[in-house]
Design a protein around this motif. Structure first.
Motif, PDB file in Angstrom:
ATOM      1  N   TYR A 138       0.894  -1.226   0.108  1.00 29.01           N
ATOM      2  CA  TYR A 138      -0.019  -0.127  -0.114  1.00 29.01           C
ATOM      3  C   TYR A 138       0.788   1.210   0.027  1.00 29.01           C
ATOM      4  O   TYR A 138       1.865   1.356   0.812  1.00 29.01           O
ATOM      5  CB  TYR A 138      -0.845  -0.073   1.237  1.00 29.01           C
ATOM      6  CG  TYR A 138      -1.987   0.730   1.153  1.00 29.01           C
ATOM      7  CD1 TYR A 138      -3.208   0.631   0.482  1.00 29.01           C
ATOM      8  CD2 TYR A 138      -1.888   2.337   1.672  1.00 29.01           C
ATOM      9  CE1 TYR A 138      -4.296   1.471   0.296  1.00 29.01           C
ATOM     10  CE2 TYR A 138      -2.970   3.161   1.613  1.00 29.01           C
ATOM     11  CZ  TYR A 138      -4.162   2.755   0.824  1.00 29.01           C
ATOM     12  OH  TYR A 138      -5.377   3.749   0.733  1.00 29.01           O
ATOM     13  N   PRO A 139       0.668   2.295  -1.063  1.00 30.21           N
ATOM     14  CA  PRO A 139       1.664   3.348  -0.957  1.00 30.21           C
ATOM     15  C   PRO A 139       1.751   4.118   0.326  1.00 30.21           C
ATOM     16  O   PRO A 139       0.480   4.494   0.571  1.00 30.21           O
ATOM     17  CB  PRO A 139       1.033   4.045  -2.404  1.00 30.21           C
ATOM     18  CG  PRO A 139       0.158   3.060  -2.913  1.00 30.21           C
ATOM     19  CD  PRO A 139      -0.269   2.368  -1.939  1.00 30.21           C
ATOM     20  N   LEU A 140       2.866   4.654   0.754  1.00 28.03           N
ATOM     21  CA  LEU A 140       2.863   5.345   1.759  1.00 28.03           C
ATOM     22  C   LEU A 140       2.231   6.555   1.467  1.00 28.03           C
ATOM     23  O   LEU A 140       1.596   7.348   2.498  1.00 28.03           O
ATOM     24  CB  LEU A 140       4.296   5.545   2.183  1.00 28.03           C
ATOM     25  CG  LEU A 140       5.035   4.302   2.785  1.00 28.03           C
ATOM     26  CD1 LEU A 140       6.359   4.538   2.923  1.00 28.03           C
ATOM     27  CD2 LEU A 140       4.408   3.871   4.119  1.00 28.03           C
ATOM     28  N   ALA A 141       2.355   7.180   0.305  1.00 22.64           N
ATOM     29  CA  ALA A 141       1.658   8.871   0.207  1.00 22.64           C
ATOM     30  C   ALA A 141       0.063   8.346   0.420  1.00 22.64           C
ATOM     31  O   ALA A 141      -0.554   9.353   0.943  1.00 22.64           O
ATOM     32  CB  ALA A 141       1.887   9.056  -1.472  1.00 22.64           C
ATOM     33  N   SER A 142      -0.449   7.511  -0.097  1.00 23.55           N
ATOM     34  CA  SER A 142      -2.119   7.101  -0.012  1.00 23.55           C
ATOM     35  C   SER A 142      -2.212   6.833   1.461  1.00 23.55           C
ATOM     36  O   SER A 142      -3.348   7.346   1.984  1.00 23.55           O
ATOM     37  CB  SER A 142      -2.409   6.005  -0.870  1.00 23.55           C
ATOM     38  OG  SER A 142      -1.985   6.143  -2.048  1.00 23.55           O
ATOM     39  N   ALA A 143      -1.362   6.195   2.311  1.00 27.17           N
ATOM     40  CA  ALA A 143      -1.701   5.864   3.563  1.00 27.17           C
ATOM     41  C   ALA A 143      -1.910   7.184   4.536  1.00 27.17           C
ATOM     42  O   ALA A 143      -2.449   7.015   5.420  1.00 27.17           O
ATOM     43  CB  ALA A 143      -0.478   5.042   4.133  1.00 27.17           C
ATOM     44  N   ALA A 144      -0.699   8.121   4.055  1.00 25.62           N
ATOM     45  CA  ALA A 144      -0.927   9.183   4.995  1.00 25.62           C
ATOM     46  C   ALA A 144      -2.448   9.922   5.525  1.00 25.62           C
ATOM     47  O   ALA A 144      -2.686   9.898   6.561  1.00 25.62           O
ATOM     48  CB  ALA A 144      -0.050  10.384   4.728  1.00 25.62           C
ATOM     49  N   PRO A 145      -3.093  10.148   4.402  1.00 28.57           N
ATOM     50  CA  PRO A 145      -4.635  10.749   4.844  1.00 28.57           C
ATOM     51  C   PRO A 145      -5.443   9.859   5.421  1.00 28.57           C
ATOM     52  O   PRO A 145      -6.471  10.379   5.935  1.00 28.57           O
ATOM     53  CB  PRO A 145      -5.287  11.141   3.448  1.00 28.57           C
ATOM     54  CG  PRO A 145      -3.841  11.406   2.365  1.00 28.57           C
ATOM     55  CD  PRO A 145      -2.904  10.179   3.157  1.00 28.57           C
ATOM     56  N   LEU A 146      -5.141   8.462   5.487  1.00 28.58           N
ATOM     57  CA  LEU A 146      -6.045   7.511   6.070  1.00 28.58           C
ATOM     58  C   LEU A 146      -5.982   7.915   7.624  1.00 28.58           C
ATOM     59  O   LEU A 146      -6.882   7.658   8.326  1.00 28.58           O
ATOM     60  CB  LEU A 146      -5.582   6.129   5.736  1.00 28.58           C
ATOM     61  CG  LEU A 146      -5.655   5.613   4.424  1.00 28.58           C
ATOM     62  CD1 LEU A 146      -5.419   4.405   4.420  1.00 28.58           C
ATOM     63  CD2 LEU A 146      -7.169   5.975   3.916  1.00 28.58           C
ATOM     64  N   LEU A 147      -4.806   8.435   8.101  1.00 24.85           N
ATOM     65  CA  LEU A 147      -4.645   8.481   9.462  1.00 24.85           C
ATOM     66  C   LEU A 147      -5.440   9.611  10.180  1.00 24.85           C
ATOM     67  O   LEU A 147      -5.546   9.683  11.613  1.00 24.85           O
ATOM     68  CB  LEU A 147      -3.111   8.569   9.963  1.00 24.85           C
ATOM     69  CG  LEU A 147      -2.119   7.577  10.039  1.00 24.85           C
ATOM     70  CD1 LEU A 147      -2.765   6.606  10.786  1.00 24.85           C
ATOM     71  CD2 LEU A 147      -2.001   7.127   8.400  1.00 24.85           C
TER      72      LEU A 147
END
Length: 355
Positions: free
Chosen positions: A154-163
């Protein structure tokens, strides 16, 4: 937390005053504790909270202030008692980095509701008396309990806004059982939070309608986000045609808006979950009492739900729509966020731009 000596081991971008202008800043992160994870930050999402506290909107900003609570990165070191993570793991950190770990909510994995108050990722006083500093920085040291495993694919750039954006809508959707296929969901507001609510709603098998004041978002809502229907909320005829037709509403709008017209859209026993922060919430008691309707508030979510949501996104291929920016653009990004000029979340590429 900042020092003028040789101990400055972290570099970031900080606001120095209520202008909110961000600039290069060196400071010291705490030494790695036995239960800590040291994370090399690769990406950080830009949230409206960054605007609020960098510009002292609540009157409690502690400068210099390093914003950012949608953090993704790679483990560079673990403490001697850390068992959940190893060097090289992809991890995330969300809106809080500490809690009492002993109350009924912490014990249930609902640390966001900690009785003594969770410690926010930036601009908060930590247990050791230091002021927390966020993800607009090169690395962060966090107790492993408040870190989340991000699957390698899972791309780290995509993961950020999930937090923050992701969990803010996922938590109430799960709590109110807005995951029953075939039920109807209305999403009020289509920004960072709203677009994630649409994506989750579709993944849960719901019939999703977007309510927005802006007709310009219609094409994207339907074709790119997959919403089933789009309604301009100021169109009284459209609104009237949908009375008593929704099982659930999730209200992500932070601008002031009337609530009675939306409460009228709920079926008997329906629930409106409020995750935005308008300046006031006003509605007639009849809007609530007639039809046994419920209105409920929520902020982010506990560690259990956050990890579940990240795993769900990876399994379902759900990715936020993001605009990747360098850290040097952060001040401008905050200004664009105020003007709602982003589709739908800025993510700072810390790894490539912060030197």
């Amino acid at each position: 937390m900042s020092s003028d000596g040789a101990n400055e081991n972290c570099v970031g971008y900080a606001a120095r005053d209520p202008s909110g202008v961000l600039s290069h800043y060196k400071f010291n992160r705490r030494a790695l504790g036995a239960d800590d994870v040291s994370i090399r930050i690769t990406h950080c999402g830009v949230c409206y909270a960054d605007v609020i506290w960098s510009r002292n909107k609540h009157g409690d900003s502690k400068y210099p202030l390093v914003p950012g609570h949608e953090i993704a990165g790679i483990v560079k070191e673990v403490g001697s008692n850390c068992h959940r993570f190893k060097v090289g793991d992809h991890v995330g950190v969300g809106t809080y980095v500490n809690s009492c770990r002993d109350c009924e909510y912490c014990n249930e994995g609902l640390e966001v509701d900690c009785v003594k108050g969770s410690v926010y990722t930036f601009n908060a006083v930590d247990a050791d008396g230091t002021i927390t500093k966020g993800g607009y920085s090169s690395h962060i040291v966090v107790h492993e309990r408040y870190c989340f495993k991000i699957p390698d694919n899972y791309p780290l750039a995509s993961a950020a806004p999930l937090l923050c954006a992701g969990i803010t809508v996922y938590a109430p959707m799960k709590h109110h059982k807005m995951n029953q296929p075939g039920k109807s969901l209305g999403v009020i507001g289509l920004g960072g939070l709203g677009h994630m609510a649409v994506k989750f709603g579709k993944a849960f098998g719901l019939n999703v309608t977007v309510f927005s004041t802006s007709i310009s978002k219609k094409e994207e809502a339907l074709s790119q986000l997959g919403a089933d229907k789009f309604v301009v909320s100021s169109d009284q005829e459209q609104m009237a045609s949908l009375v008593k037709s929704f099982d659930f509403l999730i209200d992500t709008a932070s601008g002031d808006h009337p609530f009675d017209p939306y409460m009228a859209l709920l079926k008997t026993g329906g629930t409106l979950a409020l995750v935005g922060f308008p300046s006031e919430v006003k509605f007639s008691p009849a809007s609530l009492n007639l039809g046994r309707k419920a209105i409920s508030g929520s902020v982010t979510g506990g560690t259990k739900d956050t990890q579940e949501m990240i795993d769900f996104c990876a399994a379902q291929g759900i990715h936020p729509m993001i605009e990747i920016i360098p850290i040097q653009y952060a001040t401008e990004a905050l200004e664009r966020l105020v003007k709602k000029d982003v589709k739908y979340r800025f993510v700072i590429d810390i790894e490539s731009s912060l030197k």
